[in-house]
Design a protein around this motif. Sequence first.
Motif, PDB file in Angstrom:
ATOM      1  N   THR A  67       0.847  -1.196   0.000  1.00 57.38           N
ATOM      2  CA  THR A  67       0.000   0.000   0.000  1.00 57.38           C
ATOM      3  C   THR A  67       0.884   1.248   0.000  1.00 57.38           C
ATOM      4  N   SER A  70      -3.378   6.243   0.930  1.00 55.02           N
ATOM      5  CA  SER A  70      -4.828   6.193   0.785  1.00 55.02           C
ATOM      6  C   SER A  70      -5.261   7.240  -0.226  1.00 55.02           C
ATOM      7  N   TRP A  71      -6.125   6.856  -1.130  1.00 54.78           N
ATOM      8  CA  TRP A  71      -6.492   7.743  -2.232  1.00 54.78           C
ATOM      9  C   TRP A  71      -7.828   8.419  -1.930  1.00 54.78           C
ATOM     10  N   LEU A  72      -8.860   7.618  -1.769  1.00 52.19           N
ATOM     11  CA  LEU A  72     -10.196   8.171  -1.496  1.00 52.19           C
ATOM     12  C   LEU A  72     -10.731   7.534  -0.228  1.00 52.19           C
ATOM     13  N   THR A  73     -11.296   8.354   0.643  1.00 49.99           N
ATOM     14  CA  THR A  73     -12.021   7.786   1.774  1.00 49.99           C
ATOM     15  C   THR A  73     -13.328   8.543   1.878  1.00 49.99           C
ATOM     16  N   ASN A  76     -17.905   4.627   3.898  1.00 53.61           N
ATOM     17  CA  ASN A  76     -17.202   3.372   4.131  1.00 53.61           C
ATOM     18  C   ASN A  76     -16.498   2.874   2.870  1.00 53.61           C
ATOM     19  N   ASN A  78     -13.269   2.949   0.828  1.00 51.05           N
ATOM     20  CA  ASN A  78     -11.874   3.275   1.079  1.00 51.05           C
ATOM     21  C   ASN A  78     -11.035   2.740  -0.055  1.00 51.05           C
ATOM     22  N   SER A  80      -7.281   2.760  -1.903  1.00 54.06           N
ATOM     23  CA  SER A  80      -5.871   3.082  -1.706  1.00 54.06           C
ATOM     24  C   SER A  80      -5.111   2.882  -2.999  1.00 54.06           C
ATOM     25  N   SER A 202     -17.887  -2.892  -1.151  1.00 52.53           N
ATOM     26  CA  SER A 202     -16.447  -2.659  -1.195  1.00 52.53           C
ATOM     27  C   SER A 202     -15.999  -2.730  -2.643  1.00 52.53           C
ATOM     28  N   ASN A 204     -12.547  -3.369  -3.027  1.00 49.49           N
ATOM     29  CA  ASN A 204     -11.261  -4.035  -2.868  1.00 49.49           C
ATOM     30  C   ASN A 204     -11.386  -5.476  -3.361  1.00 49.49           C
TER      31      ASN A 204
END
Lengths: 645, 101, 171
Positions: A67, A70-73, A76, A78, A80, A202, A204
Amino acid sequence: MRELIYLTVVLPLVGFLINGIFGSRIKNEKLIGAIGSGVIGISFLIALGAFFETLSIPVDQRQKIVTLFSWLTVGNLNVSFAYQVDQLSIIMAMIVTGVGFLIHVYSIGYMHGDKSFWRFFAYLNLFIFAMMNLILADNFVLLFLGWEGVGLCSYLLIGFWYDRKFEKSTTSDAAKKAFVVNRIGDFGFLLGMFLIYMTFGSLNFNEVFSRAVSFDVSTVTFGFIAIFLFIGATGKSAQIPLFVWLPDAMAGPTPVSALIHAATMVTAGVYMVARTSIIFASAPDILMVVAIIGALTAFFAATIGIVQNDIKKVLAYSTVSQLGYMFLAMGMGAFSAGIFHVMTHAFFKALLFLGAGSVIHAMHHEQDIQKYGGLKKHMPRTYLTFLIAALAISGIPPLSGFFSKDEILWYSYANGNLFFWILGVGTAMMTAFYMFRLYILTFEGTSRFGHDKHPHESPAVMTIPLIVLAVLAAVGGFIGIPEIFSGEHGNQFHNFLAPLFKDADRKLATYNMHSHFEEILLMVLSVAFAIGAIMFARYVYLKKPSIAVNTTQKFRGLYNLLWNKYFVDEAYDAAVVNPILQTSRSFLWKIADNKIIDGVVNGSAKIIDIISINIRKLQTGVAQFYALVMVLGIVAAFFWIILSL
Amino acid sequence: MTITVEYYLILSAFMFFVGVAGVLTRRNAIIVFMSIELMLNSANLTLVAFSSYLGNSIGQLFVFFVMTVAAAEAAVGLAIIIAIFRNKLTVNIDEINILKW
Amino acid sequence: MTLEVILFFVFGFVAAVTAVIMITRSNAVISALFLVLNFAALAGLYLTLNAQFIAVTQIIVYAGAIMVLFLFVLMLLRPENEKKFLELNPKIKIFALIVAFVVFAQLSYIIFFARPSQNISKDLTKSIEAGTIESIGRELFTNYVVPFEAAGFLLLAATIGALVLAKKKFD
């Protein structure tokens, strides 16, 4: 080495920045080429190191995520900048950087003397940057970033010679076509992403894929996600119905065609389907659609390829056709076989394109194979490497294409559907036929070009990549020797990738086990068909050229249909492009833009204008008028005083 | 009959009115200027009248200052008129409308 | 009818009439001469108010100095005669006249409403006392010495300003 995997993404970006910003001031082509190729070469070495490290550790620890930040948060969600190294991504990374490096080196020779030499290398590096993002991403958003990035680079590089004519229009039109058609696919991909987020909460990869197994999600939802993702894949990988851009993409310089439109970018769709195999496996109907689209694309593109005369066009349709094979493999649930074909195809198709580029270079940008012939003696190295590639793509053992193609054909038969196998073998035959038609018309026979052309072998900087790729194309298949030949070890390549696809395999689990006898029989059959096709091509184009002419005249209708690529472009023009163009012209331009938008803008300006023209009259410039106004003010003040008395 | 202060004030107001009318209607800048002098004098008359009726000399002191300012103003104003006349060859203020763009 | 009343009406009448004539003549020189007459009448009115010093200064400064300056400029520039009153832009001129008259009417209303004479009665000795050079000079050089100096500076600045503005540019 795996911790350093992010460098394979960062280094091309550094190369792009150096060449893009300072390139126009660096007058030395060798330096630009060295920077451009060097960063990719180092990336390749890192990928290679990461690969061997991956091999050396136990299977269950082979996935590693690096990692960066972090790109966008948002809520919920998220996202990276995180790169994952696993069996699939490291193989793709090696293909992209390895083949990419060879093509970069080749470009130093091919682009020699071009006025925008630096721009070419900047774009190529940017492309590798985007492609590495696509491959190494550990989430859908980062993958999409790379996905769009490679589309952008494809656009930039197709239109690289923006001032040149291409067929009926210009190269920039071809570039626009590629971009717009890709956008349609990207739209599907975006919808798929939204639906994934809605369903699994999500983006991810690890989370989505584990939830895809554990969550109770209906087949219909999986079907929608899969079909949207597949629409994205058809755009990027030039499948029916969005394949029309790839042949036009040949307007770009030949190394671009080799790198982007043969070896790497167009396989992004295949990679993405393999990556999301669990989703596709959860929607068997869509997987069947993938197989059908793949098989039909493979077959029809091959039929078009038979009659084309432009050396790059033939290779372009061949690429479409081979991509169809890969999707056929995906549709059959043979994900590792598809990736295997991605790899071998990257070797031999890049080689074919680079060989074609070498020929085009030697023939002063003449691309019509009817005006070639007998180049064998003029350019021996190009000839030999091209022959190896043509044999490999035709599936002649023991070259790489044989193993990968045969594995796909075997899976399509083993899944119990003869229809796919027949289409596959038919395609293989036609592939062998048009490849050798191309080969014979180019290198064998007598010269058909004028005396003003003096073909010569290309410089070493171009031929060495050809030789390296030829070696790879020849022996690359040995890492995926089928079980029946290698015995107890089984298919090495398949075993390496298997952990990634085990969930998908478990869901499908429909393989009917067949005997080894059947497998060998089919293998012998397909090789026999391929050799037969090659002999036929040799007979028709070398011994009795009249047959080709006669056949063309006898089946004029069919020939025209193929020559005009089934009129797909024309149909799209009539059904989609022209209506949009007409609506834009008559409504959006003349009414919506000219009347409504311009009307609002000009109208507000006009209102201000009218008001100010009237107010302006107050400013006469005559002092007495101002005095009069002042006296009026005094009158008002006096009235106020009087009222307050 | 006695002359009260109102007589002087009314006369002063009338002269002021004539001065305003002259400023607003005449074209010749010098006459406009003279009308302004007239208005100044009407104010002076008021000052002197009150000073006299109140038995306080400060009002007349102010008239003295007004005269000083009027003299200075006349000098500068006439100089400006001469400068303008040199450039425009006119003293008609409706032709001197350079106050607009 | 005391002498004071007669003098007021004579000088008042002259002042009012010359003012009107001043703004209605088309020849600027005639206007200027009537303005001199108006100033002279005002000087007479100042005398009836026992303001001897101001009356003399009025003649010397206004009629003698300022108006001579005006006449010099008039003769120097020789502006053409103006057209008849209503020949040019009659509407705006009539409107301006009405506005000016409204000012006059308002002032008159205020004067009659306030009636200052109810509170002010003339004390002749005080009035004569106030108008003498002595009392004005005392005020000027004691309480009002700073404004007096400022007025001197103003005149100096005006002299220089007039010189700078009116002189021809040296090349």
